[in-house]
Write a protein that holds these residues in place. Structure first.
Motif, short mmCIF file in Angstrom:
data_model
loop_
_atom_site.label_atom_id
_atom_site.label_comp_id
_atom_site.label_asym_id
_atom_site.label_seq_id
_atom_site.Cartn_x
_atom_site.Cartn_y
_atom_site.Cartn_z
N ALA A 126 0.29 -10.27 -0.45
CA ALA A 126 -0.17 -9.26 0.50
C ALA A 126 -0.74 -8.04 -0.21
N ALA A 127 -0.09 -7.62 -1.30
CA ALA A 127 -0.58 -6.47 -2.06
C ALA A 127 -1.94 -6.75 -2.67
N VAL A 128 -2.13 -7.96 -3.20
CA VAL A 128 -3.42 -8.33 -3.80
C VAL A 128 -4.52 -8.36 -2.74
N VAL A 129 -4.22 -8.93 -1.57
CA VAL A 129 -5.21 -8.99 -0.49
C VAL A 129 -5.63 -7.58 -0.08
N LEU A 130 -4.67 -6.67 0.06
CA LEU A 130 -5.02 -5.30 0.45
C LEU A 130 -5.82 -4.59 -0.64
N ALA A 131 -5.51 -4.85 -1.89
CA ALA A 131 -6.27 -4.24 -2.98
C ALA A 131 -7.72 -4.70 -2.95
N VAL A 132 -7.93 -6.00 -2.79
CA VAL A 132 -9.29 -6.54 -2.76
C VAL A 132 -10.04 -6.05 -1.51
N ALA A 133 -9.37 -6.11 -0.35
CA ALA A 133 -10.02 -5.69 0.89
C ALA A 133 -10.39 -4.21 0.85
N THR A 134 -9.52 -3.38 0.27
CA THR A 134 -9.80 -1.95 0.16
C THR A 134 -10.97 -1.70 -0.79
N ALA A 135 -11.00 -2.43 -1.89
CA ALA A 135 -12.08 -2.25 -2.87
C ALA A 135 -13.44 -2.58 -2.26
N TYR A 136 -13.47 -3.53 -1.35
CA TYR A 136 -14.74 -3.94 -0.73
C TYR A 136 -14.89 -3.42 0.70
N HIS A 137 -14.10 -2.40 1.04
CA HIS A 137 -14.19 -1.73 2.35
C HIS A 137 -14.02 -2.72 3.51
N GLY A 138 -13.05 -3.62 3.33
CA GLY A 138 -12.83 -4.63 4.36
C GLY A 138 -11.52 -4.50 5.10
N VAL A 139 -10.82 -3.37 4.92
CA VAL A 139 -9.53 -3.19 5.61
C VAL A 139 -9.78 -2.84 7.07
N THR A 140 -9.16 -3.58 7.97
CA THR A 140 -9.27 -3.33 9.40
C THR A 140 -7.88 -3.24 10.01
N ARG A 141 -7.84 -2.76 11.23
CA ARG A 141 -6.57 -2.68 11.96
C ARG A 141 -5.93 -4.06 12.08
N GLU A 142 -6.73 -5.07 12.37
CA GLU A 142 -6.22 -6.42 12.55
C GLU A 142 -5.68 -6.99 11.24
N LEU A 143 -6.38 -6.74 10.12
CA LEU A 143 -5.91 -7.23 8.83
C LEU A 143 -4.55 -6.62 8.48
N PHE A 186 -2.26 -5.68 10.56
CA PHE A 186 -1.25 -6.33 11.39
C PHE A 186 -0.88 -7.71 10.84
N VAL A 187 -1.88 -8.48 10.40
CA VAL A 187 -1.62 -9.82 9.85
C VAL A 187 -0.74 -9.71 8.60
N LEU A 188 -1.08 -8.79 7.71
CA LEU A 188 -0.30 -8.64 6.48
C LEU A 188 1.08 -8.04 6.77
N ALA A 189 1.19 -7.21 7.80
CA ALA A 189 2.50 -6.70 8.19
C ALA A 189 3.40 -7.84 8.65
N PHE A 190 2.82 -8.83 9.34
CA PHE A 190 3.61 -10.00 9.75
C PHE A 190 4.05 -10.81 8.53
N LEU A 191 3.16 -10.94 7.53
CA LEU A 191 3.53 -11.64 6.30
C LEU A 191 4.65 -10.89 5.57
N PHE A 192 4.53 -9.57 5.50
CA PHE A 192 5.59 -8.76 4.89
C PHE A 192 6.90 -8.94 5.63
N GLY A 193 6.83 -8.89 6.96
CA GLY A 193 8.05 -9.04 7.76
C GLY A 193 8.71 -10.39 7.56
N THR A 194 7.90 -11.44 7.45
CA THR A 194 8.44 -12.78 7.23
C THR A 194 9.15 -12.86 5.88
N ALA A 195 8.49 -12.34 4.84
CA ALA A 195 9.07 -12.37 3.50
C ALA A 195 10.38 -11.59 3.45
N ARG A 196 10.40 -10.41 4.02
CA ARG A 196 11.59 -9.58 3.96
C ARG A 196 12.70 -10.13 4.85
#
Length: 415
Positions: A94-111, A113-123
């Motif tokens: 999840a951290a790598v995806v956010l780093a790449v998405a931020t670098a290429y200006h691809g972070v959205t509200r929906e993204l 939420f998806v990664l928050a669900f992945l974080f929640g599952t892992a934790r």
């Protein structure tokens, strides 16, 4: 390892498996806190919505409900080292995806939420595995001390990591996510170096019956049920973490650095209290001490909500964190000392559901209440609600109120 009180902290410091476990937990908590600051600020910058901040908490909480039965089953059937390591790898992704998405200006509200669900599952899978692992690492004689020291791991990370995350985010969000990813890599390696932590799994009845054993176990013990449900409703109502970006930006008129310090403040109080409890564990009047601590938590929440001074807000959050640590150590000792090893995963999964509800679901409650009544009213009402919960639980759980020790004295054979 001796059981005498002065020697316990020294023994733990020289206990290599415990040190590796402690460091792994410090780094995991640190990575999560850095990510939380960055995600919260990024979401609030994107949408400017307190409700969206609350929805992030709700999305992180959903896996605890969806996978509640499987979480405890997995923790009691498979090697807990591998479970914990896998959850860290998911958070790393999840951290790598956010780093790449931020670098290429691809972070959205929906993204987010998806990664928050992945974080929640892992934790969700990580918490019961980590909690159930500790009694297999240290002797029972020092378990309460180890619980306090282990809890201080999260608080130590929560002091440094959010402040570091806030300052790093001011430099660049990509750097923030990259640092989190590196932290998760080290935490994973440390976890895999621990000795095997596979429990002696015992199938009890059918599969569903076995999975529900943790729920039945807690229901049959009013003191444990009262302790964890008290924390659930107190933090559910009194938690203000989700609204810290709003307070930092719109009420205290500061930047992401202030958000980092505000998120660190509860941990400053918590780690100070955990270190005190590690050297002077609570041995008597544990019930009344726990209720008193939760009441202080509610009062500190009200002070924070009414404060317009940055330093008073920091102080209120520090007191809040110290009070919460007292409740957490007592609750953790109840669960670990009164649960057999073969059931610790399932019982910890139910306990994790309560904790997740109080934290992540509490963030949603705070966001929704703030959207309706404003952030200040939401926090103050939550603090008042916490005090009401304390009064009700003292009345509904009298045996917990009058409980004197963490572990029940053995019942004489004649009885």
């Amino acid at each position: 390892m001796t059981a005498t009180q002065p020697a316990e902290p020294i023994a733990l410091r020289h206990h290599r498996p415990f040190v590796a476990f402690w460091l792994s937990r410090v780094l995991t908590a640190g990575g999560f806190q850095i990510m939380s600051v960055a995600i919260a600020w990024q979401m609030y910058t994107l949408t400017g919505s307190a409700m969206d901040l609350g929805l992030v908490g709700l999305v992180e909480f959903l896996p605890r409900v969806l996978f509640m039965l499987q979480i405890g089953h997995v923790a009691d059937r498979y090697d807990r080292r591998y479970i914990s390591a896998l959850t860290k790898v998911l958070q790393l992704i999840a951290a790598v995806v956010l780093a790449v998405a931020t670098a290429y200006h691809g972070v959205t509200r929906e993204l987010i939420f998806v990664l928050a669900f992945l974080f929640g599952t892992a934790r969700a899978f990580e918490m019961p595995a980590m909690q159930a692992m500790l009694p297999g690492i240290v002797p029972a004689s020092v378990l309460p001390t180890a619980i306090a020291a282990s809890a201080s791991a999260m608080q130590a990370a929560t002091i440094v990591a959010p402040a570091l995350g806030g300052f790093l985010y001011a430099i660049g969000p990509v750097e923030t996510y990259v640092l989190s990813a590196l932290v998760y890599v080290i935490a994973t390696v440390l976890m895999l170096r621990l000795p095997p932590q596979k429990p002696q799994y015992v199938q009890q009845g059918g599969a569903l019956d076995s999975l529900l054993a943790g729920i039945r176990f807690i229901r049959a013990r009013p003191d444990i049920l009262g302790a964890i449900s008290l924390d659930l409703f107190a933090v559910l109502l009194g938690g203000a973490t989700a609204l810290l970006p709003v307070f930092a930006k719109d009420i205290l008129h500061a930047g992401p650095w202030a958000l980092g310090l505000l998120r660190s403040a509860p941990a400053v109080g918590a780690i100070g209290m955990s270190l005190y409890l590690a050297h002077r564990p609570i041995k008597q009047r544990v019930g009344r001490i726990m209720f008193g601590a939760v009441a202080v938590f509610g009062v500190a929440t009200i002070v924070f909500g009414l404060s317009r001074s940055f330093w008073l807000s920091l102080l209120a959050l520090a007191v809040l964190g110290a009070a919460d640590m007292v409740s957490m150590v007592i609750r953790g000792a109840f669960v670990q000392l009164e649960t057999p090893d073969e059931m610790r995963g399932r019982v910890s999964a139910v306990n994790g559901l309560f904790i997740g509800a109080s934290n992540q679901l509490g963030e949603f409650e705070s966001g929704a209440t703030a959207a309706w009544f404003g952030p200040v009213a939401a926090v103050v009402l939550g603090g008042v609600g916490t005090l009401i919960v304390v009064a009700l639980w003292m009345r509904w759980f009298p045996s917990l109120t009058e409980r004197n020790t963490l572990q029940r004295e053995p019942v004489p054979a004649a009885a």
